[in-house]
Enzyme design. Structure first.
Site, mmCIF file in Angstrom:
data_model
loop_
_atom_site.group_PDB
_atom_site.id
_atom_site.type_symbol
_atom_site.label_atom_id
_atom_site.label_comp_id
_atom_site.label_asym_id
_atom_site.label_seq_id
_atom_site.Cartn_x
_atom_site.Cartn_y
_atom_site.Cartn_z
ATOM 1 N N GLN A 8 35.779 2.004 11.588
ATOM 2 C CA GLN A 8 35.622 3.368 11.093
ATOM 3 C C GLN A 8 35.192 3.359 9.622
ATOM 4 O O GLN A 8 35.758 2.621 8.816
ATOM 5 C CB GLN A 8 36.947 4.133 11.275
ATOM 6 C CG GLN A 8 36.854 5.609 10.941
ATOM 7 C CD GLN A 8 35.937 6.400 11.876
ATOM 8 O OE1 GLN A 8 35.779 6.073 13.039
ATOM 9 N NE2 GLN A 8 35.321 7.438 11.354
ATOM 10 N N ASP B 194 28.538 1.368 17.652
ATOM 11 C CA ASP B 194 28.060 2.357 16.685
ATOM 12 C C ASP B 194 26.562 2.217 16.421
ATOM 13 O O ASP B 194 25.950 3.120 15.852
ATOM 14 C CB ASP B 194 28.789 2.161 15.341
ATOM 15 C CG ASP B 194 29.914 3.154 15.119
ATOM 16 O OD1 ASP B 194 29.812 4.279 15.663
ATOM 17 O OD2 ASP B 194 30.870 2.816 14.399
ATOM 18 N N LYS C 115 38.711 9.880 19.129
ATOM 19 C CA LYS C 115 38.034 8.843 19.910
ATOM 20 C C LYS C 115 38.979 8.269 20.956
ATOM 21 O O LYS C 115 38.613 8.096 22.120
ATOM 22 C CB LYS C 115 37.505 7.724 18.986
ATOM 23 C CG LYS C 115 36.277 8.144 18.192
ATOM 24 C CD LYS C 115 35.899 7.150 17.093
ATOM 25 C CE LYS C 115 34.801 7.744 16.222
ATOM 26 N NZ LYS C 115 34.440 6.929 15.054
HETATM 27 N N1 GUN Z 1 32.365 7.685 9.841
HETATM 28 C C1 GUN Z 1 31.675 8.840 9.958
HETATM 29 N N2 GUN Z 1 30.920 8.811 11.070
HETATM 30 C C2 GUN Z 1 31.137 7.620 11.663
HETATM 31 C C3 GUN Z 1 30.637 7.012 12.840
HETATM 32 O O1 GUN Z 1 29.823 7.551 13.586
HETATM 33 N N3 GUN Z 1 31.119 5.763 13.100
HETATM 34 C C4 GUN Z 1 31.994 5.136 12.294
HETATM 35 N N4 GUN Z 1 32.372 3.921 12.627
HETATM 36 N N5 GUN Z 1 32.463 5.668 11.192
HETATM 37 C C5 GUN Z 1 32.034 6.901 10.879
#
Ligand code: GUN
Length: 278
Positions: A92, A115, A48
């Site tokens: 996350q 998200d 990211k």
């Molecule tokens: N863990 C697995 N996929 C995601 C996601 O799309 N966003 C976040 N914040 N954590 C994750």
């Protein structure tokens, strides 16, 4: 069979977004919070940050120890909510077991919830008025549209009912006028159901779970899985080698859904910035 090249599409979109960001007076800024040392999460977070930098989005990763308390995490979120220099806040997942995920996700200001996991944003999506949307299903819709795949009137089967992928995916396919069935680990006669899918989206987290006899000839197969096979090699929820000759279009792992997910997250961050800066 055609491969849906998520990597190529993601790169094209990222180049466009970089141009867009270069013309913005205020650079979008994304705060990523990682608690603990889940190795997969560490990789996701690094990716990211790399893509954010490439686009010109300012991002910072706050790495907190496994022992961080829920109260400490909530306090940080409150601080970043109030700080106008951050347009997006991402926590996350998964979080350590002693932290209540729902409480944390609901502490994020819905405007900064890049998200799209806050109930406000989930509710908006369900009501047909999306605001911030989850990146993985949004990336899948973007990819299906880029390849001119007709969704209206088609039977879409989503295998998996998570808040991150399965549920929002179903809502987005419904908004595109597909007829949607959501299946999961307790679904009876799963293979019969998946065989009736024109569009099959698989997000169950089991390596090479979907085989050729579960797929209708000519179906579009979208693989959200990020698993390891018996040799420790990265693979998806779909047995690609087995299914590729049955499907008309299929996403590879890696290089399919993953790059699109990160790209859509950046798009959400740009959108959040535009809405907050005005
Ligand atoms: N863990 C697995 N996929 C995601 C996601 O799309 N966003 C976040 N914040 N954590 C994750």
């Amino acid at each position: 069979m055609t491969i849906l090249d998520g990597k190529a599409l993601a790169q094209k979109m990222q180049a466009q977004m970089a141009k867009e960001v270069s013309q913005m007076a205020v650079k979008p800024a994304l705060m990523v919070i990682l608690v603990g040392d889940d190795p997969a999460s560490a990789v996701y977070v690094r990716n990211k940050a790399r893509v954010a930098e490439k686009i010109g989005i300012h991002s910072e990763t706050l790495r907190l120890p496994e022992t961080t308390t829920e109260a400490e995490l909530l306090e940080l979120i409150t601080k970043y909510n109030a700080d106008p220099s951050w347009h997006g806040i991402l926590v996350q997942l998964p979080l350590p077991k002693h932290i209540d995920e729902g409480r944390v996700l609901h502490a994020i200001d819905p405007k900064k919830d890049v998200d799209g996991f806050h109930s406000y944003n989930m509710g908006r999506l369900m009501a047909g008025h999306p605001a911030m949307v989850p990146s993985t299903p949004a990336g899948i819709i973007e990819m299906l549209k880029a390849y001119d795949i007709t969704l209206s009137g088609k039977h879409a089967v989503v295998v998996g009912r998570s808040n991150i992928v399965g549920k929002p995916m179903a809502m987005m396919l419904l908004a595109e006028n597909a007829t949607v069935t959501v299946a999961h680990s307790k679904t009876a006669d799963l293979a019969d159901l998946t065989r009736s899918a024109d569009i099959l989206v698989v997000a169950i987290g089991r390596a090479k779970f979907v085989t050729a006899e579960m797929v209708k000839p000519g179906a579009v197969v979208i693989d959200v899985g990020m698993d390891r096979d018996e040799n420790g090699k990265l693979c998806g929820d779909v047995d690609f080698e087995d299914v590729k000759d049955v499907a008309s279009l299929i996403t590879p792992v890696p290089g399919g859904v993953g790059p699109m997910t990160i790209t859509m997250l950046m798009q959400q961050t740009i959108k959040a910035c535009r809405e907050q800066v005005g």
